[in-house]
Design a protein around this motif. Structure first.
Motif, PDB file in Angstrom:
ATOM      1  N   MET B  76       0.779  -1.297   0.009  1.00 42.94           N
ATOM      2  CA  MET B  76      -0.085   0.115   0.087  1.00 42.94           C
ATOM      3  C   MET B  76       0.993   1.213  -0.099  1.00 42.94           C
ATOM      4  O   MET B  76       1.892   1.134   0.816  1.00 42.94           O
ATOM      5  N   ALA B  77       0.350   2.305  -0.846  1.00 44.49           N
ATOM      6  CA  ALA B  77       1.090   3.451  -0.752  1.00 44.49           C
ATOM      7  C   ALA B  77       1.175   4.092   0.429  1.00 44.49           C
ATOM      8  O   ALA B  77       1.947   4.771   0.877  1.00 44.49           O
ATOM      9  N   LEU B  83      -6.091   0.011   1.497  1.00 43.14           N
ATOM     10  CA  LEU B  83      -5.838  -0.553   0.306  1.00 43.14           C
ATOM     11  C   LEU B  83      -6.640   0.237  -0.792  1.00 43.14           C
ATOM     12  O   LEU B  83      -7.686   0.373  -0.453  1.00 43.14           O
ATOM     13  N   ASP B  87      -3.287   1.253  -5.690  1.00 42.16           N
ATOM     14  CA  ASP B  87      -2.499  -0.012  -5.012  1.00 42.16           C
ATOM     15  C   ASP B  87      -2.575  -1.198  -5.689  1.00 42.16           C
ATOM     16  O   ASP B  87      -1.379  -1.734  -6.112  1.00 42.16           O
ATOM     17  N   ASN B  90      -1.249  -0.389  -9.420  1.00 40.00           N
ATOM     18  CA  ASN B  90       0.450  -0.699  -9.281  1.00 40.00           C
ATOM     19  C   ASN B  90       1.204  -2.019  -9.185  1.00 40.00           C
ATOM     20  O   ASN B  90       2.075  -2.081  -9.528  1.00 40.00           O
ATOM     21  N   GLN B  91       0.545  -2.607  -8.301  1.00 34.22           N
ATOM     22  CA  GLN B  91       0.811  -3.817  -7.952  1.00 34.22           C
ATOM     23  C   GLN B  91       0.814  -4.791  -9.102  1.00 34.22           C
ATOM     24  O   GLN B  91       1.802  -5.703  -9.470  1.00 34.22           O
TER      25      GLN B  91
END
Lengths: 62, 556
Positions: B76-77, B83, B87, B90-91
Motif C-alpha cells: 500500500m502506498a 488498500l 495500489d 500498481n501492484q
C-alpha cells in the motif's frame, strides 16, 4: 589485390543499399540486392585468393 | 521486514474489507455492461475468495501453501489510507515487470553458461597440447568482451534504443546518432549508456545490459574456435576487445538498437525492416564472419595442408568433451531464444512456449540431417559433425524462432544440418581456410541462412504487442505473402558480408601488422600451452602430435 577485394566487398553492399533509394520497384530492388551480394562474395573469394597465394603450405616451408 | 510482517498481521483483515468495498462499488458498472459478450463480471460472490490469514494461521505456518500470498501482501502506498484501487493496479503492473525482469535475468544466466559449452566444444576439438590455451581463450573472452561492452559497446548498440515496454518502459537510452540521407534518417550508433553511468543507472537498463552482454560474449567466443591452436594470446585479447567494443555493437545497433536496418520497414516499406529475433545475424553471423576474417589472416595450422593443397584431418583430443559441450549449448539456447522476448508477461510474450519448441526442433533436425549426410557420404555417423549439426540447427533457428511455426522450424533446422556439412567441406577444400572447430560454417554460413529463412518462413501469426520495428501487424515471410520482408533480410545479409566482415578484416589485419596474430612455428609444434600460457592442460600425460614426431614429455 587486397584493396580491390575490400572495395568489391564494400561496393557490393553499396549496390544493394543503393537499390533501395534508386527505385521503389521491388523487382529492381531484388535484382540490385542479389547483384550486390554477388559482388561482395566475389570480393570475399578474391581476398581469399590473396591469402592462399601466400600460404605457408604452398611455399613448402611446412 | 519484521515491522512489515506485524503490520500485515494487524491490518490484513481491514485491507480485505476495503478491497471488498471497492470491488463491490464497481459491481454495478459491470452489471450495466452485461450485454457485452467478453468481460467476466466481478461480483460480490467473488469477494468470498478475498481473505487474509488470521494471526493464528500465521503462527501455525502454511504447509499446504493455500494461505501464503493474499490481499495482505499487496503493497500500500499509504497504509493509513488503506488498500486502494491504485495500489492494486500498481501492484499488477509491477508484478508484470517483475516477472519480465526475472525471466530476462534467468535466461541471461543460461546464455552465460553457454560459454562453458563453447569452451568444452572448442577444447575437445583441439589437440591436447593446446588444451590450456584454448580453454583460457574461452574463459577470458568473458572478461575481455564484458569490459569492452561495459565501457562503450553497450552504449553504441543500445544507447538510442528508447524504452522497452517489457522492462518497464523507462527511457534513459534515448540518444541515437543519425545521418539524414535521401530524405531518410539512418541511425548509426547510440550515444547514451557509456560505463552504464548517468541516466542509464536504471534497473531496466541493468537487466537489458546483462542480457545483451552475454549475447555479445557468445559472438566473441565463436572466433576463438576458428583461430585455435595458433593464435597469439595478446592478439586474441585485442581482437576480442575490438569485437565487443565496436563491430558487434554496430550491427547490434542497426538491427536491435533502432538503427537503419531495423527501419527498412518504415523508411522503404520492406516488411517490418530487418528482423532478427535472437541473433542469427547479430550474434552468430557477426561472430562467424569475424572468425573467417581472422582465419584468413592467421592462416592454416602447420600440417593442415599438403603442398598440393589437399587437406589433412587433425582430429580433436576428446569427443566426449565436444558432445557434452553441445548439450550444454543446446540447454543454454533455451535462454538465448525464448529469453529474447525480454519478458514472459504481456505484449505477446507468452509465445515463449512456441519459441522454445521451435528451438528444440531445429536443433534436433539439424543434428539428424548432419548424421544422415555423414553416414551416407562417409559410411559412419560422425560424432563431431552430429554435434555441429545440432549447433547449426540452433544457430539457424535463432533469428526466426519468434516468427515461425514448428514445421518451418523443423525445415530450417534440417536444411542447416545439411548446409553445415557442405560448408565445412567447402571452407576446408575449396577456400582452404583452416577452421579447427567448424565455427565459420556453423555460425557464419548457418547464421546467414537463419537470417534469410526468417524472410521465407515467418508465418504472420506472432504479434508482439501490435508491431515490430514500429510497423503495425505481424512479421510475414515470402512463403506467406510478403516479399518485402525477404528483401529486408537480404539487405541484412549484404550488410553482414559487405560491411561487418570487411570491418573485422581490416582491424585484424592492423593487429597482424602491429602486433602479429600468429605464434612462432616452434611454439605451434610444441603446443601453445607452455609457450603462451606457461602451464600444460594435462601435465601428467605425455603428449605426442601424430605425424610430426614431436612430443612433449611432461612426466618430469
Amino acid at each position: 589485390m587486397q584493396i580491390l577485394a575490400i572495395l568489391m566487398l564494400l561496393g557490393g553492399w553499396m549496390i544493394a543499399v543503393g537499390g533501395l533509394v534508386t527505385s521503389d520497384a521491388l523487382a529492381i530492388r531484388f535484382v540490385l540486392a542479389f547483384l550486390g551480394l554477388g559482388t561482395s562474395l566475389a570480393g570475399l573469394v578474391t581476398l581469399n585468393q590473396t591469402h592462399v597465394q601466400n600460404a605457408i603450405w604452398k611455399k613448402g616451408r611446412h | 521486514m519484521m515491522g512489515s510482517t506485524l503490520w500485515r498481521r494487524r491490518h490484513g483483515w481491514w485491507a480485505a474489507a476495503i478491497f471488498a468495498a471497492l470491488v463491490g462499488g464497481a459491481a454495478p458498472l459491470h452489471a450495466d455492461e452485461a450485454s457485452d459478450p467478453a468481460p467476466v463480471a466481478i461480483t460480490t460472490a467473488d469477494l468470498k475468495g478475498v481473505s487474509t490469514p488470521s494471526a493464528d494461521d500465521l503462527a501455525k505456518g502454511d504447509p499446504g501453501g493455500t494461505l501464503t500470498g493474499s490481499a495482505a501482501d499487496i503493497v500500500m502506498a499509504d497504509p493509513k489510507a488503506g488498500l486502494t484501487i491504485a495500489d492494486l493496479v500498481n501492484q499488477v503492473g509491477q508484478n508484470r515487470i517483475a516477472i519480465n525482469f526475472v525471466w530476462t535475468l534467468v535466461t541471461g544466466f543460461l546464455v552465460m553458461f553457454m560459454q562453458a559449452g563453447f569452451a568444452l566444444v572448442e577444447t575437445g576439438l583441439c589437440r591436447a597440447k593446446n588444451a590450456n590455451h584454448t580453454m583460457m581463450m574461452n574463459f577470458m573472452v568473458y572478461g575481455f568482451g564484458m569490459f569492452a561492452y561495459w565501457v562503450m559497446g553497450f552504449a553504441l548498440q543500445q544507447g538510442g534504443s528508447a524504452g522497452i515496454t517489457n522492462l518497464g518502459g523507462m527511457n534513459p537510452l534515448n540518444g541515437e546518432f543519425k545521418l539524414s540521407l535521401f530524405g531518410k534518417d539512418w541511425g548509426l550508433f547510440g550515444t547514451k549508456g557509456f560505463f552504464l553511468s548517468g541516466s542509464s543507472y536504471d534497473v531496466g537498463v541493468m537487466v537489458l545490459f546483462l542480457f545483451q552482454m552475454v549475447f555479445m560474449d557468445t559472438a566473441t567466443t565463436i572466433v576463438t574456435g576458428a583461430a585455435a591452436e595458433r593464435w597469439k594470446f595478446v592478439a586474441f585479447g585485442i581482437s576480442t576487445f575490438f569485437l565487443g567494443a565496436i563491430t558487434y555493437p554496430l550491427f547490434g545497433n542497426w538491427a536491435w538498437g533502432g538503427g537503419w536496418l531495423s527501419q527498412l520497414g518504415g523508411n522503404f516499406h520492406l516488411g517490418h525492416g530487418y528482423c532478427d529475433f535472437a541473433g542469427s545475424g547479430v550474434v552468430h553471423s557477426v561472430g562467424g564472419l569475424t572468425a573467417l576474417a581472422v582465419a584468413l589472416i592467421i592462416g592454416p595450422r602447420i600440417g593442415k595442408y599438403n603442398r598440393d593443397g589437399s587437406p589433412n584431418a587433425i582430429p580433436g583430443h576428446d569427443i566426449t568433451m565436444v558432445l557434452l559441450g553441445c548439450f550444454i549449448l543446446a540447454f543454454g539456447w533455451f535462454g538465448f531464444n525464448p529469453g529474447s522476448t525480454l519478458g514472459a508477461s504481456g505484449a505477446g510474450s507468452l509465445r515463449i512456449g512456441s519459441i522454445a519448441v521451435n528451438t528444440m526442433l531445429a536443433g534436433a533436425t539439424g543434428s539428424f540431417a548432419a548424421v544422415l549426410y555423414m553416414w551416407i557420404r562417409f559410411g559412419k555417423p560422425d560424432a563431431s559433425m552430429s554435434g555441429n549439426g545440432l549447433l547449426a540447427g540452433l544457430v539457424a533457428i535463432t533469428a526466426p524462432s519468434g516468427f515461425v511455426n514448428t514445421v518451418g522450424a523443423a525445415i530450417i533446422g534440417f536444411s542447416a544440418g545439411f548446409l553445415v556439412c557442405l560448408s565445412v567441406e567447402f571452407v576446408e577444400r575449396v577456400l582452404k581456410v583452416d577452421d579447427p572447430v567448424g565455427a565459420i560454417s556453423v555460425h557464419g554460413t548457418c547464421g546467414l541462412w537463419g537470417v534469410l529463412s526468417l524472410g521465407l518462413f515467418a508465418d504472420g501469426t506472432s504479434n508482439y504487442g501490435g508491431s515490430w520495428n514500429g510497423v503495425e501487424g505481424s512479421v510475414t515471410g515470402l512463403f506467406y505473402g510478403d516479399a518485402g520482408q525477404f528483401l529486408a533480410q537480404l539487405i541484412g545479409v549484404c550488410t553482414l558480408v559487405g560491411v561487418i566482415f570487411t570491418l573485422s578484416y581490416v582491424f585484424n589485419w592492423l593487429v597482424e601488422v602491429f602486433v602479429g596474430q600468429r605464434v612462432s612455428a616452434e611454439a605451434e609444434l610444441e603446443g601453445l600451452d607452455l609457450p603462451e600460457m606457461g602451464a600444460l592442460g594435462y601435465p601428467e600425460f605425455q603428449l605426442v602430435t601424430p605425424g610430426t614426431g614431436h612430443s612433449v614429455d611432461v612426466g618430469r
